[in-house]
Write a protein that holds these residues in place. Structure first.
Motif, PDB file in Angstrom:
ATOM      1  N   ALA A  67       2.916  -4.671  11.274  1.00 41.60           N
ATOM      2  CA  ALA A  67       2.311  -4.464  12.553  1.00 41.60           C
ATOM      3  C   ALA A  67       1.003  -5.060  12.540  1.00 41.60           C
ATOM      4  CB  ALA A  67       2.311  -3.026  13.087  1.00 41.60           C
ATOM      5  N   GLU A  68       0.184  -4.521  11.383  1.00 40.80           N
ATOM      6  CA  GLU A  68      -1.126  -4.921  11.374  1.00 40.80           C
ATOM      7  C   GLU A  68      -1.171  -6.483  11.040  1.00 40.80           C
ATOM      8  OE1 GLU A  68      -2.686  -2.922   8.058  1.00 40.80           O
ATOM      9  OE2 GLU A  68      -3.045  -1.086   9.026  1.00 40.80           O
ATOM     10  N   ALA A  69      -0.229  -7.211  10.225  1.00 41.06           N
ATOM     11  CA  ALA A  69      -0.172  -8.523   9.986  1.00 41.06           C
ATOM     12  C   ALA A  69       0.281  -9.221  11.412  1.00 41.06           C
ATOM     13  CB  ALA A  69       1.054  -8.903   9.095  1.00 41.06           C
ATOM     14  N   ILE A  70       0.990  -8.627  12.165  1.00 38.68           N
ATOM     15  CA  ILE A  70       1.343  -9.215  13.622  1.00 38.68           C
ATOM     16  C   ILE A  70       0.117  -9.348  14.525  1.00 38.68           C
ATOM     17  CG2 ILE A  70       2.540  -8.801  15.757  1.00 38.68           C
ATOM     18  CD1 ILE A  70       4.791  -7.804  13.752  1.00 38.68           C
ATOM     19  N   GLU A  71      -0.646  -8.148  14.353  1.00 43.96           N
ATOM     20  CA  GLU A  71      -1.846  -8.048  15.275  1.00 43.96           C
ATOM     21  C   GLU A  71      -2.768  -9.159  14.864  1.00 43.96           C
ATOM     22  OE1 GLU A  71      -2.229  -6.369  17.961  1.00 43.96           O
ATOM     23  OE2 GLU A  71      -0.548  -5.501  17.941  1.00 43.96           O
ATOM     24  N   GLY A  72      -2.822  -9.356  13.784  1.00 48.03           N
ATOM     25  CA  GLY A  72      -3.835 -10.567  12.965  1.00 48.03           C
ATOM     26  C   GLY A  72      -3.427 -11.961  13.590  1.00 48.03           C
ATOM     27  N   ARG A  73      -2.129 -12.219  13.500  1.00 48.37           N
ATOM     28  CA  ARG A  73      -1.631 -13.434  14.210  1.00 48.37           C
ATOM     29  C   ARG A  73      -1.827 -13.528  15.669  1.00 48.37           C
ATOM     30  NH1 ARG A  73       1.136 -17.213  11.103  1.00 48.37           N
ATOM     31  NH2 ARG A  73      -0.309 -15.987   9.650  1.00 48.37           N
ATOM     32  N   CYS A  74      -1.641 -12.320  16.258  1.00 45.79           N
ATOM     33  CA  CYS A  74      -1.950 -12.245  17.805  1.00 45.79           C
ATOM     34  C   CYS A  74      -3.402 -12.724  17.915  1.00 45.79           C
ATOM     35  CB  CYS A  74      -1.687 -10.996  17.977  1.00 45.79           C
ATOM     36  SG  CYS A  74       0.193 -10.638  18.589  1.00 45.79           S
ATOM     37  N   GLU A 101      16.530 -11.372  21.849  1.00 49.37           N
ATOM     38  CA  GLU A 101      15.407 -11.844  20.690  1.00 49.37           C
ATOM     39  C   GLU A 101      13.890 -11.644  21.107  1.00 49.37           C
ATOM     40  OE1 GLU A 101      16.056 -16.226  20.822  1.00 49.37           O
ATOM     41  OE2 GLU A 101      18.002 -16.074  19.435  1.00 49.37           O
ATOM     42  N   TYR A 102      13.764 -11.412  22.455  1.00 49.24           N
ATOM     43  CA  TYR A 102      12.334 -10.766  22.746  1.00 49.24           C
ATOM     44  C   TYR A 102      12.216  -9.289  22.692  1.00 49.24           C
ATOM     45  CZ  TYR A 102      10.936 -15.380  24.391  1.00 49.24           C
ATOM     46  OH  TYR A 102      10.503 -16.764  24.316  1.00 49.24           O
ATOM     47  N   VAL A 103      13.234  -8.600  22.204  1.00 47.60           N
ATOM     48  CA  VAL A 103      12.939  -7.097  22.003  1.00 47.60           C
ATOM     49  C   VAL A 103      12.238  -7.032  20.677  1.00 47.60           C
ATOM     50  CG1 VAL A 103      13.930  -4.868  22.087  1.00 47.60           C
ATOM     51  CG2 VAL A 103      14.967  -6.591  23.526  1.00 47.60           C
ATOM     52  N   LEU A 104      11.159  -6.669  20.586  1.00 50.73           N
ATOM     53  CA  LEU A 104      10.424  -6.713  19.156  1.00 50.73           C
ATOM     54  C   LEU A 104       9.165  -5.677  19.206  1.00 50.73           C
ATOM     55  CD1 LEU A 104       9.921 -10.582  19.022  1.00 50.73           C
ATOM     56  CD2 LEU A 104      11.645  -9.121  17.511  1.00 50.73           C
ATOM     57  N   PRO A 105       9.727  -4.503  19.091  1.00 49.87           N
ATOM     58  CA  PRO A 105       8.757  -3.141  19.364  1.00 49.87           C
ATOM     59  C   PRO A 105       7.924  -3.310  17.971  1.00 49.87           C
ATOM     60  CG  PRO A 105      10.986  -2.519  18.450  1.00 49.87           C
ATOM     61  CD  PRO A 105      11.043  -3.968  19.103  1.00 49.87           C
ATOM     62  N   VAL A 106       6.589  -3.040  18.109  1.00 48.10           N
ATOM     63  CA  VAL A 106       5.723  -3.170  17.013  1.00 48.10           C
ATOM     64  C   VAL A 106       5.357  -1.761  16.949  1.00 48.10           C
ATOM     65  CG1 VAL A 106       3.355  -3.916  16.450  1.00 48.10           C
ATOM     66  CG2 VAL A 106       4.858  -5.108  17.798  1.00 48.10           C
ATOM     67  N   ALA A 107       5.081  -1.317  15.511  1.00 48.03           N
ATOM     68  CA  ALA A 107       4.462   0.225  15.189  1.00 48.03           C
ATOM     69  C   ALA A 107       3.011   0.314  15.658  1.00 48.03           C
ATOM     70  CB  ALA A 107       4.861   0.307  13.623  1.00 48.03           C
ATOM     71  N   ALA A 131       0.898  -1.034  -0.068  1.00 50.18           N
ATOM     72  CA  ALA A 131       0.011   0.053   0.118  1.00 50.18           C
ATOM     73  C   ALA A 131       0.789   1.356   0.162  1.00 50.18           C
ATOM     74  CB  ALA A 131      -0.947   0.140   1.249  1.00 50.18           C
ATOM     75  N   ARG A 132       0.744   2.084  -0.921  1.00 48.94           N
ATOM     76  CA  ARG A 132       1.564   3.221  -1.004  1.00 48.94           C
ATOM     77  C   ARG A 132       1.119   4.249  -0.110  1.00 48.94           C
ATOM     78  NH1 ARG A 132       2.235   5.093  -7.653  1.00 48.94           N
ATOM     79  NH2 ARG A 132       3.426   3.211  -8.242  1.00 48.94           N
ATOM     80  N   GLY A 133       2.047   4.914   0.477  1.00 46.09           N
ATOM     81  CA  GLY A 133       1.876   6.003   1.619  1.00 46.09           C
ATOM     82  C   GLY A 133       1.585   5.300   2.951  1.00 46.09           C
ATOM     83  N   ARG A 134       1.914   4.301   3.031  1.00 42.36           N
ATOM     84  CA  ARG A 134       1.810   3.537   4.367  1.00 42.36           C
ATOM     85  C   ARG A 134       2.994   2.787   4.722  1.00 42.36           C
ATOM     86  NH1 ARG A 134      -1.968  -0.424   5.661  1.00 42.36           N
ATOM     87  NH2 ARG A 134      -2.123   0.530   7.759  1.00 42.36           N
ATOM     88  N   LEU A 135       3.746   3.083   5.972  1.00 47.12           N
ATOM     89  CA  LEU A 135       5.139   2.683   6.193  1.00 47.12           C
ATOM     90  C   LEU A 135       5.079   1.289   6.368  1.00 47.12           C
ATOM     91  CD1 LEU A 135       5.797   5.402   9.149  1.00 47.12           C
ATOM     92  CD2 LEU A 135       6.826   5.025   6.777  1.00 47.12           C
ATOM     93  N   ARG A 136       6.192   0.561   6.069  1.00 52.56           N
ATOM     94  CA  ARG A 136       6.306  -0.980   5.956  1.00 52.56           C
ATOM     95  C   ARG A 136       6.127  -1.364   7.318  1.00 52.56           C
ATOM     96  NH1 ARG A 136      11.385  -3.909   3.185  1.00 52.56           N
ATOM     97  NH2 ARG A 136      10.985  -5.750   3.636  1.00 52.56           N
ATOM     98  N   ALA A 137       6.510  -0.787   8.374  1.00 54.59           N
ATOM     99  CA  ALA A 137       6.554  -1.206   9.859  1.00 54.59           C
ATOM    100  C   ALA A 137       4.933  -1.237  10.193  1.00 54.59           C
ATOM    101  CB  ALA A 137       7.404  -0.224  10.680  1.00 54.59           C
TER     102      ALA A 137
END
Length: 913
Positions: A498-505, A904-910, A488-494
């Motif tokens: 993060a949205e994909a990570i929230e979905g897996r959560c 390995e657990y330091v994983l900040p999410v945007a 998606a243009r104009g949206r940061l990769r991070a």
């Protein structure tokens, strides 16, 4: 047993006297710099630094195409008065002007090179009326041994020597040939940042599986310092450089691979010494949707300077790399091999005999200007903390194995402290499930588990002497699927990640057991990372770690059988051992150093986690991790520092707390040392992001403040503080070699103070490895009787008060089967398959005893009557901490190993809103 090791390191020979070489030096000059800066500003109107010229491509082009050029100076693109080119002879304007003009044209659009052509004509003319013309070459006498001695006695070379000296040495060595086994190898120079490489050219050939595989000898030359050494050093490391003959990837999967171009000088009147290979990068350009030369590659400009020869285009090189490595006319090109582009039948690495031969050739070529660093001698026979069994295929179970199993079970009992251990195994292949269930009881000395009724999946239980373990095995299903990716243009990769990570959560939350009590570990079988390489950000590993941490569960992963070459039993074993480590069910080994080590000694280790935008979650972060180990203290023997609550917490809790870092929703953010993220969004026009002024200084001050606070928390008993200098010196500049002084600690701009002010019985040890920059020299065992080979132990100089030691570990069991004299560069009749062997040499871990209770430290502390420390004993202790259980020897002492893996657990999410 070997008694000496030899390091591939050289230093200026004090017996030779001054070392000065006459060179030609060229500066851009203020007028030419201003002209080029104006052209750059016009070509890139969004440039953050319009006066900083992008000279990397120009430098590469000049080094390859201008005869006599040895090296390029630092920061010449920012200031026209600084040295720009160093050469053996002045390059005539008629040769230099076209190169500068072609580069200037390259700053503009491909269809508009009028600016570059005009500049070339003006530079060629030499008209005194012109305000812009090439400056004159100057003759300078360069001191190639120039250095200053720091307050702590460390020799620091002049800044320009880090790039100039390796290039000068490379050309000196490339003028000679290396003869071995009746074959002669010729070398070319490859410039490499702050160093240089020698690559044997043309490549060697190896016939295997009805195909020809290509490889070369490669020597990397770099300049370094060693703590408290009165002279700087030149390190020469040896490797095998493999070349790609086919690429088993699609063009869009090629992120960037190095290509070395071999082309003669295009100037008929110029001497073609043929000593240089031109460095380029080939990769897929997602904007143009085609293969292209990337990252300041000079290859696109070469055809403009030489219209006679045929040079490879990116798509042609990609489709038929073997044709170009053999040459087309007098032009050749080689794609440097990487495992991501497919298999290669030539194995990496060289064995000691061949490395020693190359080292002797280097030594001969550097005389009398540089002399070899003296050999190191063994300082102790206590190499390991105890008689440890060696892991590997064919190992027969023994009484020692049973003892280790009892120790693991006791450690697990202590870590659980009466709580049940709930383990979920999400499997994709029945073989992996069976291997995990079979290996667990072996490791802790229990019989096969009892299967118990379960409404969800299959459950096994073990109960014995305070250990209550339940393992529930279920198919992984969509949990192990690749993450969905949306462009998606104009949206940061991070943010998209993060949205994909929230979905897996959310998916994990649905599978989690809300009634779970006690300690919990989740083991998930996932595909190897190569399976996800084609689609960036699709690997689910980090998303699952974040998701399960939110459920209060620790995580461990095991690769599917199809994605790894290692045996399934071996992988299952290490999966459980690492799970035990995360639970804190592990203790340092009992050392065999001697009475000089306090019995109530505690260990503390520091590790700085540094993620950039290329990190696992595409979010930058800086986080200091501290681990404390108190042997024999019962439950909670391994602890981590919780900076938010200013207290020590059990290691498993530390891991879960580290996973909670988040990035503010409006930030592309960088984190300060306080753990808060500050905005560092991409600059307009997509140029390189830059940190806000003072961010680095803020990080440094905050990190140093945290370290001081931690030292205060450790004052209650004798403490050994372990730090990796290469990891921590960015935010603790006092750990730079030039800033070190014996028994002193320096923070910020303040003068260094006695280390005992931070702890009455404090010792400070710094470790350092090669760190991908060759900072620590390669080595091989060297004795008159045994020739060359491998050796493990602690090594030092003849100075009994020396503070710098070398720790070398044993070789892996796979290498043990290979003869030390195996020759890969020139295979013998008895070893025709030698190039296909994988050789591996244990790295040297440098140990610096920065702070101990020396006679001076005791006197300065008012304790002159106390017995002083022996630095060699503390180095031996750090060496023995690399051995634990039946792990292979660790790269770092065990407490540092724990601190690094906690990262390995330091994983900040945007933020996603």
């Amino acid at each position: 047993m070997y008694h000496h090791i030899r390091v591939a390191a050289y230093e200026p020979d004090p017996l030779h006297g001054p070392w000065r070489e006459e060179m030609k030096v060229l500066r851009l000059g203020e007028d030419l710099h201003a002209e080029l800066a104006g052209m750059h500003a016009e070509a890139d109107k969004n440039s953050v630094h319009p006066r900083r010229l992008p000279v990397r491509r120009l430098n590469s082009l000049l080094q390859a195409m201008a005869p006599g050029v040895i090296a390029t100076g630092r920061n010449a693109g920012t200031d026209g008065r600084l040295p720009w080119l160093y050469a053996r002879e002045a390059v005539p304007p008629d040769l230099l002007a076209p190169v500068v003009g072609a580069w200037a044209a390259g700053m503009h659009r491909e269809d508009d090179d009028s600016e570059g052509a005009d500049l070339e004509e003006r530079l060629r003319s030499g008209d005194p009326a012109e305000t812009v013309r090439l400056p004159h070459w100057e003759t300078e006498l360069i001191d190639l041994a120039e250095s200053v001695l720091s307050a702590g006695g460390t020799a620091e070379p002049a800044a320009r020597l880090y790039s100039l000296l390796p290039e000068w040495i490379s050309f000196r060595l490339a003028a000679r040939t290396f003869r071995t086994g009746g074959t002669t190898l010729h070398f070319r120079v490859e410039s490499s940042g702050d160093g240089a490489r020698l690559v044997s050219w043309p490549p060697q050939r190896y016939e295997r599986r009805r195909q020809t595989w290509y490889y070369s000898a490669c020597l990397t030359i770099t300049v370094h310092t060693v703590p408290f050494a009165p002279r700087f050093r030149v390190h020469v490391s040896t490797q095998v450089r493999r070349w790609a003959t086919r690429l088993d990837v699609r063009p869009h999967q090629l992120g960037g691979t190095t290509v070395l171009l071999d082309a003669p000088l295009p100037w008929p009147e110029g001497p073609d010494r043929g000593h240089r290979l031109m460095v380029n990068t080939l990769g897929y350009d997602r904007r143009s949707k085609e293969l292209a030369w990337r990252r300041h590659s000079p290859a696109p400009l070469v055809p403009e300077l030489d219209i006679v020869r045929n040079y490879p285009r990116p798509e042609a090189l990609f489709s038929d790399p073997e044709r170009w490595i053999n040459g087309s006319g007098d032009v050749a090109a080689g794609i440097v091999y990487h495992p991501s582009i497919g298999p290669h039948e030539v194995g990496p690495g060289l064995m000691p005999r061949e490395r020693a031969d190359l080292d002797a050739w280097v030594e001969e070529g550097l005389r009398p200007l540089l002399t070899r660093v003296p050999d190191l001698t063994r300082v102790t026979r206590s190499n390991t903390p105890s008689l440890l069994p060696r892991s590997g295929a064919g190992r027969v179970p023994s009484v020692r194995d049973a003892q280790l199993a009892l120790q693991r079970r006791a450690a697990l009992t202590r870590a659980l402290n009466g709580r049940p251990l709930e383990i979920d195994v999400f499997w994709q292949s029945p073989e992996t499930r069976e291997a995990l269930l079979a290996e667990l009881p072996k490791l802790i000395g229990l019989p096969a588990g009892q299967q118990v009724p379960s409404a969800d999946g299959e459950t096994w239980q073990w109960q014995c002497e305070g250990v209550d373990i339940r393992v529930r095995a279920r198919p992984a299903g969509p949990l192990a699927d690749a993450l969905p990716t949306i462009r998606a243009r104009g949206r940061l990769r991070a943010v998209r990640l993060a949205e994909a990570i929230e979905g897996r959560c959310g998916l994990v939350a649905d599978r989690a057991d809300p009634l779970l009590g006690g300690a919990g570990v989740v083991i998930t079988e996932i595909a190897g990372k190569e399976r996800f390489a084609a689609v960036p950000d699709s690997d689910p590993k980090h998303a699952l770690r974040i998701a399960w941490a939110r459920q209060g569960r620790l995580t461990q992963f095991v690769n599917s059988p199809d994605d790894t070459d290692s045996a399934l039993e071996h992988r299952a074993r290490w999966t459980w051992l690492d799970a035990f480590r995360q639970l804190g069910a592990i203790s340092p080994p009992a050392h065999r150093v001697g009475a000089g080590i306090p019995g109530d000694l505690q260990y503390a280790a520091l590790w700085l986690v540094r993620h950039t935008r290329k990190g696992p979650t595409r979010c930058p972060v800086h986080r200091l991790v501290a681990v404390r180990v108190r042997p024999g203290d019962g439950p909670g023997v391994i602890e981590g520092w919780d900076a938010e609550r200013a207290e020590w917490v059990p290691y498993p809790k530390l891991l879960l707390l580290l996973s909670q870092a988040r990035e503010p929703a409006a930030s592309g953010g960088k984190e300060t040392g306080t753990g808060k993220l500050v905005d560092d969004s991409t600059a307009p026009g997509g140029s390189r992001p830059t940190a806000r002024p003072g961010v680095e200084q803020d990080r440094q001050r905050e990190t140093e403040r945290q370290i001081r606070a931690l030292l205060f928390q450790l004052r209650d008993r004798p403490t050994l503080l372990l730090a990796d200098a290469g990891n921590l010196r960015q935010c603790w500049p006092g750990l730079r070699n030039g800033a070190l002084d014996r028994d002193l600690l320096g923070f910020g701009a303040e003068a260094a103070q006695r280390h005992t002010l931070y702890g009455h019985d404090l010792r400070v040890l710094l470790v350092r490895d090669a760190n991908a920059r060759g900072e620590v020299a390669e080595w091989y065992a060297h004795d008159t009787e045994d020739g060359v080979g491998f050796a493990e132990g602690v090594w030092g100089t003849a100075d009994t008060e020396g503070r710098v030691f070398a720790s070398t570990a044993s070789k892996p069991h796979t290498v043990a089967k290979l003869p030390k004299g195996l020759m890969k560069l020139v295979p013998t009749a008895q070893g025709r398959t030698a190039p296909g062997k994988t050789a591996w040499n244990p790295g040297q871990l440098e140990i610096t005893v920065l702070g101990c209770l020396s006679e001076k430290a005791l006197t300065d502390s008012g304790r002159a009557g106390d017995p002083p420390d022996r630095p060699a004993e503390w180095a031996t202790l750090a060496h023995q901490l690399r051995y634990h259980d039946d792990y292979p020897p660790l790269a770092r002492p065990l407490p540092l190993h724990w601190a690094r893996l906690a990262g390995e657990y330091v994983l900040p999410v945007a933020g996603t809103k």
